[in-house]
Design an enzyme around this catalytic site. Structure first.
Site, PDB file in Angstrom:
ATOM      1  N   TYR A  26       5.948   3.623 -12.222  1.00 20.93           N
ATOM      2  CA  TYR A  26       5.121   2.559 -11.498  1.00 20.93           C
ATOM      3  C   TYR A  26       5.183   1.103 -12.604  1.00 20.93           C
ATOM      4  CZ  TYR A  26       4.268   5.197  -7.276  1.00 20.93           C
ATOM      5  OH  TYR A  26       4.802   5.916  -5.929  1.00 20.93           O
ATOM      6  N   ASN A  77       1.313  -3.536  -0.366  1.00 20.83           N
ATOM      7  CA  ASN A  77       1.925  -2.752  -0.184  1.00 20.83           C
ATOM      8  C   ASN A  77       0.823  -1.121   0.175  1.00 20.83           C
ATOM      9  OD1 ASN A  77       2.462  -0.370  -1.715  1.00 20.83           O
ATOM     10  ND2 ASN A  77       2.771  -0.522  -3.542  1.00 20.83           N
ATOM     11  N   HIS A  83       5.676   5.381   5.139  1.00 24.01           N
ATOM     12  CA  HIS A  83       6.030   5.829   6.435  1.00 24.01           C
ATOM     13  C   HIS A  83       5.407   6.636   7.113  1.00 24.01           C
ATOM     14  CE1 HIS A  83       7.710   4.639   1.732  1.00 24.01           C
ATOM     15  NE2 HIS A  83       7.249   5.450   1.576  1.00 24.01           N
ATOM     16  N   HIS A 103       6.795  -2.810  -1.822  1.00 20.92           N
ATOM     17  CA  HIS A 103       7.206  -1.629  -3.271  1.00 20.92           C
ATOM     18  C   HIS A 103       7.213  -1.509  -4.587  1.00 20.92           C
ATOM     19  CE1 HIS A 103       6.293   0.195   0.437  1.00 20.92           C
ATOM     20  NE2 HIS A 103       7.112   0.118   1.055  1.00 20.92           N
ATOM     21  N   ILE A 104       6.598  -1.175  -5.540  1.00 23.51           N
ATOM     22  CA  ILE A 104       6.658  -1.340  -6.740  1.00 23.51           C
ATOM     23  C   ILE A 104       7.854  -0.972  -7.029  1.00 23.51           C
ATOM     24  CG2 ILE A 104       5.526  -0.846  -9.077  1.00 23.51           C
ATOM     25  CD1 ILE A 104       2.780  -1.026  -7.877  1.00 23.51           C
ATOM     26  N   ARG A 114      11.135   8.848   1.413  1.00 19.45           N
ATOM     27  CA  ARG A 114      10.476   7.096   1.520  1.00 19.45           C
ATOM     28  C   ARG A 114      11.247   5.905   1.962  1.00 19.45           C
ATOM     29  NH1 ARG A 114       6.095   8.512  -2.089  1.00 19.45           N
ATOM     30  NH2 ARG A 114       6.673   9.649  -3.712  1.00 19.45           N
TER      31      ARG A 114
HETATM   32  O1  CA2 Z   1       6.568   1.833  -5.278  1.00 21.68           O
HETATM   33  C1  CA2 Z   1       5.836   1.823  -4.815  1.00 21.68           C
HETATM   34  O2  CA2 Z   1       4.763   0.805  -4.541  1.00 21.68           O
HETATM   35  C2  CA2 Z   1       5.042   2.940  -2.826  1.00 21.68           C
HETATM   36  O3  CA2 Z   1       4.770   2.049  -1.891  1.00 21.68           O
HETATM   37  C3  CA2 Z   1       4.075   4.005  -4.078  1.00 21.68           C
HETATM   38  C4  CA2 Z   1       3.424   4.609  -3.035  1.00 21.68           C
HETATM   39  C5  CA2 Z   1       4.548   5.435  -2.720  1.00 21.68           C
HETATM   40  O4  CA2 Z   1       3.853   6.521  -1.548  1.00 21.68           O
HETATM   41  C6  CA2 Z   1       5.896   4.928  -2.178  1.00 21.68           C
HETATM   42  O5  CA2 Z   1       7.339   5.173  -1.425  1.00 21.68           O
HETATM   43  C7  CA2 Z   1       6.244   3.954  -2.331  1.00 21.68           C
HETATM   44  C8  CA2 Z   1       2.709   5.028  -4.039  1.00 21.68           C
HETATM   45  C9  CA2 Z   1       1.566   4.925  -4.284  1.00 21.68           C
HETATM   46  C10 CA2 Z   1       0.685   5.197  -5.413  1.00 21.68           C
HETATM   47  O6  CA2 Z   1       0.530   4.823  -6.309  1.00 21.68           O
HETATM   48  C11 CA2 Z   1       0.409   5.219  -7.702  1.00 21.68           C
HETATM   49  C12 CA2 Z   1       0.243   4.508  -9.158  1.00 21.68           C
HETATM   50  C13 CA2 Z   1       0.453   5.200  -9.988  1.00 21.68           C
HETATM   51  C14 CA2 Z   1      -0.002   6.782 -10.383  1.00 21.68           C
HETATM   52  C15 CA2 Z   1       0.340   7.119  -9.639  1.00 21.68           C
HETATM   53  C16 CA2 Z   1       0.058   7.012  -7.606  1.00 21.68           C
END
Ligand code: CA2
Length: 147
Positions: A26, A77, A83, A103-104, A114
């Site tokens: 991320y 986001n 999902h 989504h990042i 995902r």
């Molecule tokens: O890629 C994205 O932005 C997501 O929406 C991020 C979600 C994930 O479940 C999606 O599949 C894709 C996860 C968010 C959690 O973000 C974190 C950031 C830093 C450290 C841990 C989790």
């Protein structure tokens, strides 16, 4: 209260950890960095931005309901709720202004669970895999859609 059109930027579960954990997925920007960068870009586009984050699905849904008529667009986001949440999709379906899903990470290059997004079924646009720049790209797109 701003006289400018307001863009709500919603962030779902665990995005409070952005920049603090898993930087290989991320990146290093925090959510505060995202909020600051969007506010700065918003000023050049004539838009006010309001960034929120919550770990609670019901709070995310309440925020969407509360801002149905007071905002000009939504960047979301939804985190992992992307999902799984039909309830979130239904709330977004009842939000009239344009919606851009961000989504990042590139969710299509990750685990198969995902690859499906309930949110994409009601979003006007989807940005994935552009890092935190995706939020600014979404803001630029909304500026065009609401002009
Ligand atoms: O890629 C994205 O932005 C997501 O929406 C991020 C979600 C994930 O479940 C999606 O599949 C894709 C996860 C968010 C959690 O973000 C974190 C950031 C830093 C450290 C841990 C989790």
């Amino acid at each position: 209260m701003s006289a400018l059109p307001t863009i709500l930027i919603l962030n779902g579960p665990n995005l409070n950890l952005l920049g603090l954990r898993e930087p290989h997925i991320y990146g290093h920007d925090t959510l505060a960095d995202v909020g600051r960068d969007c506010a700065e870009l918003g000023r050049t586009l004539g838009l006010h931005t309001d960034l929120r984050q919550t770990n609670a699905e019901h709070h995310l849904i309440d925020l969407i309901h509360e801002h149905r008529t007071s905002t000009a667009g939504l960047i979301i986001n939804p985190g992992g709720l992307t999902h799984t949440s039909v309830a979130l999709m239904d709330a977004l379906g009842a939000y009239p202004p344009p919606i851009i899903e961000v989504h990042i990470s590139n969710i299509h290059r990750r685990e198969s669970f995902r690859h499906h997004s309930y949110v994409s079924l009601v979003a006007d646009g989807v940005i994935a895999g552009c890092g935190t720049q995706g939020y600014r790209l979404a803001l630029q797109r909304l500026a065009v859609l609401i002009a």
